[in-house]
Motif scaffolding. Structure first.
Motif, mmCIF file in Angstrom:
data_model
loop_
_atom_site.group_PDB
_atom_site.id
_atom_site.type_symbol
_atom_site.label_atom_id
_atom_site.label_comp_id
_atom_site.label_asym_id
_atom_site.label_seq_id
_atom_site.Cartn_x
_atom_site.Cartn_y
_atom_site.Cartn_z
ATOM 1 N N LEU A 68 -8.237 -8.594 -3.702
ATOM 2 C CA LEU A 68 -7.775 -8.213 -2.362
ATOM 3 C C LEU A 68 -7.385 -9.432 -1.529
ATOM 4 N N ILE A 69 -8.097 -10.537 -1.683
ATOM 5 C CA ILE A 69 -7.713 -11.771 -0.989
ATOM 6 C C ILE A 69 -6.355 -12.243 -1.500
ATOM 7 N N MET A 70 -6.151 -12.197 -2.803
ATOM 8 C CA MET A 70 -4.844 -12.595 -3.359
ATOM 9 C C MET A 70 -3.741 -11.662 -2.872
ATOM 10 N N ARG A 71 -4.021 -10.370 -2.806
ATOM 11 C CA ARG A 71 -3.036 -9.426 -2.266
ATOM 12 C C ARG A 71 -2.631 -9.849 -0.863
ATOM 13 N N ASP A 72 -3.622 -10.095 -0.010
ATOM 14 C CA ASP A 72 -3.340 -10.459 1.373
ATOM 15 C C ASP A 72 -2.626 -11.804 1.478
ATOM 16 N N MET A 85 -19.282 -14.370 1.868
ATOM 17 C CA MET A 85 -18.589 -13.872 0.683
ATOM 18 C C MET A 85 -17.150 -14.388 0.653
ATOM 19 N N LEU A 86 -16.475 -14.350 1.796
ATOM 20 C CA LEU A 86 -15.099 -14.839 1.873
ATOM 21 C C LEU A 86 -15.048 -16.327 1.537
ATOM 22 N N THR A 87 -15.970 -17.090 2.050
ATOM 23 C CA THR A 87 -16.019 -18.522 1.758
ATOM 24 C C THR A 87 -16.148 -18.763 0.260
ATOM 25 N N ARG A 88 -17.043 -18.036 -0.406
ATOM 26 C CA ARG A 88 -17.231 -18.196 -1.858
ATOM 27 C C ARG A 88 -15.986 -17.794 -2.634
ATOM 28 N N ARG A 89 -15.410 -16.665 -2.279
ATOM 29 C CA ARG A 89 -14.238 -16.180 -3.005
ATOM 30 C C ARG A 89 -13.039 -17.122 -2.820
ATOM 31 N N LEU A 90 -12.831 -17.604 -1.603
ATOM 32 C CA LEU A 90 -11.730 -18.552 -1.362
ATOM 33 C C LEU A 90 -11.936 -19.824 -2.178
ATOM 34 N N ALA A 91 -13.173 -20.308 -2.244
ATOM 35 C CA ALA A 91 -13.466 -21.522 -3.014
ATOM 36 C C ALA A 91 -13.127 -21.325 -4.496
ATOM 37 N N VAL A 92 -13.465 -20.162 -5.041
ATOM 38 C CA VAL A 92 -13.167 -19.872 -6.447
ATOM 39 C C VAL A 92 -11.653 -19.815 -6.662
ATOM 40 N N LEU A 93 -10.929 -19.188 -5.752
ATOM 41 C CA LEU A 93 -9.472 -19.075 -5.886
ATOM 42 C C LEU A 93 -8.788 -20.439 -5.750
ATOM 43 N N VAL A 94 -9.327 -21.298 -4.888
ATOM 44 C CA VAL A 94 -8.792 -22.660 -4.757
ATOM 45 C C VAL A 94 -9.092 -23.437 -6.041
ATOM 46 N N GLU A 95 -10.326 -23.353 -6.525
ATOM 47 C CA GLU A 95 -10.708 -24.060 -7.750
ATOM 48 C C GLU A 95 -9.863 -23.611 -8.948
ATOM 49 N N ALA A 96 -9.506 -22.327 -8.991
ATOM 50 C CA ALA A 96 -8.699 -21.784 -10.090
ATOM 51 C C ALA A 96 -7.217 -22.128 -9.943
ATOM 52 N N GLY A 97 -6.838 -22.720 -8.824
ATOM 53 C CA GLY A 97 -5.441 -23.107 -8.629
ATOM 54 C C GLY A 97 -4.534 -21.986 -8.166
ATOM 55 N N PRO A 112 2.165 -21.760 -6.982
ATOM 56 C CA PRO A 112 2.996 -21.084 -8.003
ATOM 57 C C PRO A 112 2.165 -20.230 -8.968
ATOM 58 N N ARG A 113 0.992 -20.716 -9.356
ATOM 59 C CA ARG A 113 0.104 -19.929 -10.225
ATOM 60 C C ARG A 113 -0.315 -18.641 -9.514
ATOM 61 N N GLY A 114 -0.615 -18.740 -8.238
ATOM 62 C CA GLY A 114 -0.991 -17.569 -7.452
ATOM 63 C C GLY A 114 0.169 -16.596 -7.302
ATOM 64 N N ARG A 115 1.388 -17.127 -7.120
ATOM 65 C CA ARG A 115 2.561 -16.242 -7.003
ATOM 66 C C ARG A 115 2.788 -15.450 -8.286
ATOM 67 N N ASP A 116 2.440 -16.034 -9.430
ATOM 68 C CA ASP A 116 2.556 -15.307 -10.696
ATOM 69 C C ASP A 116 1.637 -14.090 -10.752
#
Length: 167
Positions: free
Chosen positions: A27-31, A52-64, A84-88
């Motif tokens: 859902l964060i990636m959707r937004d 929870m948002l802080t943790r999830r954002l950190a994971v998404l940043v770490e994953a590129g 670009p990885r996120g746009r995919d």
């Protein structure tokens, strides 16, 4: 309870789930893909707990999938920009949206995919980039890749069970 990590598994689905398999992440990636960039925007739109948002954002940043950028020094504030990885990941969201509309929207579809030029509704399908042909169960299957372990080679090289007497 400790969450199992899929990071070391060979399966690309499992490895992807390690990054986005938790529903808040999707859902964060959707937004983010649809234009939200700031912590307070995500929090307000999703009604998610700040920790929870802080943790999830950190994971998404770490994953590129997202990049964290400072936009205010006093106080320090960050925005989260889709990489670009996120746009995919957009095609995954479109597929989930289409699947959800088809199977879990008895009241009707609340969001549909449209062609920007014509305004006509689009129905996403998976297509082979190389040939342009639709990928279906009848025409395609998984096979071991160049980095497959002996275990995966054995798994994918097993004869398929017969259905209705046909091979």
């Amino acid at each position: 309870m400790q969450r199992k990590s899929f990071n070391k598994m060979e399966c690309p689905v499992a490895r992807s789930l390690e990054r986005v398999g938790e529903w808040w992440s999707i859902l964060i990636m959707r937004d983010a893909i649809y234009g939200l960039t700031r912590f307070d925007e995500f929090q307000k739109n999703l009604n998610i707990a700040p920790n929870m948002l802080t943790r999830r954002l950190a994971v998404l940043v770490e994953a590129g999938l997202l990049e964290k950028r400072l936009y205010s020094e006093k106080p320090p504030r960050y925005e989260y920009i889709v990489t670009p990885r996120g746009r995919d990941f957009r095609s995954v969201l479109w597929s989930l949206q289409s699947w959800g509309n088809r199977h879990f929207a008895p009241e009707g579809e609340s969001v549909v995919l449209i062609d920007k030029e014509s305004g006509e509704r689009a129905e996403p399908i998976l297509v082979d980039r190389r040939t342009g042909k639709p990928i279906t169960e009848a025409t395609h299957t998984n096979a071991p890749g160049p980095a497959a372990s002996a275990r995966l080679l054995r798994r994918y090289n097993k004869p398929r069970p017969q259905k209705d007497g046909l091979q």
